[in-house]
Design a protein around this motif. Structure first.
Motif, mmCIF file in Angstrom:
data_model
loop_
_atom_site.group_PDB
_atom_site.id
_atom_site.type_symbol
_atom_site.label_atom_id
_atom_site.label_comp_id
_atom_site.label_asym_id
_atom_site.label_seq_id
_atom_site.Cartn_x
_atom_site.Cartn_y
_atom_site.Cartn_z
ATOM 1 N N GLY A 60 7.451 -5.469 5.632
ATOM 2 C CA GLY A 60 8.521 -4.818 4.877
ATOM 3 C C GLY A 60 9.581 -5.813 4.443
ATOM 4 N N LEU A 63 8.321 -7.828 1.552
ATOM 5 C CA LEU A 63 8.403 -7.108 0.286
ATOM 6 C C LEU A 63 9.835 -7.097 -0.254
ATOM 7 C CD1 LEU A 63 6.037 -4.009 0.546
ATOM 8 C CD2 LEU A 63 5.596 -6.267 -0.393
ATOM 9 N N ARG A 67 10.661 -8.755 -4.077
ATOM 10 C CA ARG A 67 11.318 -8.122 -5.227
ATOM 11 C C ARG A 67 11.989 -9.162 -6.110
ATOM 12 N NH1 ARG A 67 15.565 -4.317 -2.474
ATOM 13 N NH2 ARG A 67 15.914 -6.327 -1.457
ATOM 14 N N VAL A 247 8.147 -0.813 -7.348
ATOM 15 C CA VAL A 247 7.083 -0.516 -6.385
ATOM 16 C C VAL A 247 7.280 -1.319 -5.103
ATOM 17 C CG1 VAL A 247 4.608 -0.739 -5.966
ATOM 18 C CG2 VAL A 247 5.416 0.195 -8.130
ATOM 19 N N LEU A 248 7.644 -2.589 -5.225
ATOM 20 C CA LEU A 248 7.897 -3.413 -4.039
ATOM 21 C C LEU A 248 9.074 -2.853 -3.242
ATOM 22 C CD1 LEU A 248 7.484 -6.990 -5.587
ATOM 23 C CD2 LEU A 248 5.921 -5.860 -3.983
ATOM 24 N N GLY A 251 7.829 0.188 -1.613
ATOM 25 C CA GLY A 251 6.839 -0.203 -0.612
ATOM 26 C C GLY A 251 7.476 -0.680 0.675
ATOM 27 N N TRP A 254 8.491 2.364 2.533
ATOM 28 C CA TRP A 254 7.310 3.040 3.073
ATOM 29 C C TRP A 254 6.831 2.349 4.344
ATOM 30 C CZ3 TRP A 254 1.936 1.581 3.131
ATOM 31 C CH2 TRP A 254 1.051 2.628 3.438
ATOM 32 N N LEU A 255 6.857 1.015 4.354
ATOM 33 C CA LEU A 255 6.458 0.268 5.556
ATOM 34 C C LEU A 255 7.431 0.488 6.703
ATOM 35 C CD1 LEU A 255 5.254 -3.097 3.968
ATOM 36 C CD2 LEU A 255 3.839 -1.444 5.214
ATOM 37 N N GLU A 263 4.093 8.463 8.575
ATOM 38 C CA GLU A 263 3.384 8.154 7.340
ATOM 39 C C GLU A 263 3.823 9.157 6.279
ATOM 40 O OE1 GLU A 263 -1.176 7.399 5.677
ATOM 41 O OE2 GLU A 263 -0.800 7.787 7.811
ATOM 42 N N PRO A 266 3.741 8.275 -0.418
ATOM 43 C CA PRO A 266 4.375 7.212 -1.212
ATOM 44 C C PRO A 266 5.182 7.738 -2.392
ATOM 45 C CG PRO A 266 2.128 6.593 -0.657
ATOM 46 C CD PRO A 266 2.294 8.026 -0.218
ATOM 47 N N PHE A 270 9.000 6.809 -3.122
ATOM 48 C CA PHE A 270 9.419 6.264 -4.409
ATOM 49 C C PHE A 270 10.567 7.079 -5.003
ATOM 50 C CE2 PHE A 270 9.151 6.017 -9.035
ATOM 51 C CZ PHE A 270 9.110 4.657 -9.249
#
Length: 353
Positions: A60, A63, A67, A247-248, A251, A254-255, A263, A266, A270
């Motif tokens: 994470g 990511l 970015r 998205v990054l 993401g 999300w991580l 979980e 996504p 977003f």
């Protein structure tokens, strides 16, 4: 050369309207967050965050850094098209991190961040400030356009997730209409009659003192900017890279949820991240501090995520964001000032915060 329009004072209605919009967005985000967190067990929240798995936290964090690599990639593409030369990727990455760190420690950084980037890039490439500022302006507009589009897409997705199909359909139709209008505007008129040129000319008429030195480069900057806007292949590349940034960003969040053992869909992540980022940008707080987190927690809660999970995931991700930006950006800012700060005649002085 066109004659600048007569100076015009900013409308009080516009000034107060902007202020009320920022206050309203901040109050709404804080209200929804208070509703979600009023009865929360803060000891439980702290315990949840402390149990996060580094197996997902480390990717994470990577990511969060990636970015800015994507952002720098877009800028270097534009610089190559606009001035025939692009800064070294390492320099571009650290200039972006330095600008982000400056935005966190002073509210005025949003006004001078673009000037600072252009100054460092101009000195590293030995190109005129005005040319590089035109590339920075294009990059900033491209970034905000993509992030605004992502936010609107998030509004559409959120409406459908919550079962508000009429609202989602209306928002989608509005997005399509705006996209068509923007495409028409990009092809409007010649350089001399382009609205952006007239805007800079009006700014030159109002400029005083140090800012007059900036507007002396205005036509050169806008010339580069309009030339870049006219390149359709570059627009597509800038849009796709901007989407990669979004998205990054999502993401990483999300991580962080995975690190907490949750979980999350996504698409929900977003939407929540996009809405939170938009709220932070509208309110104008340094780096979106406070309002971004409030809006994200509220958005996740409205989309059905447990409030403790929403708060823990949001606070952990945003905390890592601030830590990464300051840990990398502040040393980068100091190093850039030592190596690239000496003034040159072709670079205008940046106004004091």
């Amino acid at each position: 050369m066109m004659t600048p329009d007569p100076p015009a004072a900013e409308s009080p209605l516009k000034r107060w309207g902007t202020l009320l919009l920022k206050v309203g967005v901040s109050a709404l985000a804080l209200y929804f967050t208070w509703r979600l967190l009023a009865d929360m067990d803060w000891a439980d929240l702290a315990a949840r965050m402390s149990e996060a798995s580094w197996r997902f936290l480390i990717p994470g964090i990577l990511l969060l850094l990636a970015r800015y690599v994507a952002w720098d990639w877009r800028f270097r593409l534009a610089a190559r098209q606009g001035v025939g030369q692009s800064p070294h990727p390492v320099l571009g990455f650290f200039v972006l991190m330095a600008s982000a760190a400056l935005n966190l420690i002073t509210p005025s950084a949003r006004l001078i961040g673009g000037l600072m980037r252009a100054r460092y890039f101009a000195r590293s490439t030995s190109r005129p400030f005005g040319m590089l500022y035109g590339v920075v302006l294009y990059d900033q507009i491209a970034h905000h356009t993509v992030m605004t589009t992502c936010t609107w897409i998030a509004v559409v997705a959120t409406a459908f997730i919550m079962g508000r199909h009429a609202l989602g359909t209306g928002a989608l139709a509005a997005l399509v209409a705006v996209a068509i209008g923007l495409a028409f505007w990009l092809h409007r008129g010649s350089f001399e009659s382009h609205p952006l040129v007239r805007f800079v000319a009006r700014g030159a008429g109002r400029a005083e003192g140090r800012m007059q030195r900036l507007y002396a480069h205005g036509h050169e900057a806008v010339g580069i900017f309009v030339r870049l806007l006219a390149q359709a292949p570059l627009r597509w590349k800038a849009g796709l890279i901007g989407l990669l940034y979004a998205v990054l960003n999502a993401g990483a969040q999300w991580l962080i949820f995975l690190a907490l053992g949750r979980e999350i869909d996504p698409l929900v992540v977003f939407a929540g991240v996009s809405l939170g980022t938009a709220a932070g940008t509208l309110t104008g707080t340094p780096g979106g501090l406070g309002t971004t987190e409030a809006a994200m927690v509220a958005s996740f809660g409205l989309m059905g995520i447990d409030r403790v999970d929403a708060a823990a995931g949001t606070l952990l991700c945003r905390g890592l964001h601030y830590a990464v930006v300051l840990a990398v950006g502040l040393p980068a800012l100091a190093l850039l000032e030592m190596r690239l700060a000496p003034e040159t005649p072709e670079t205008p002085e940046i106004p004091e915060p």
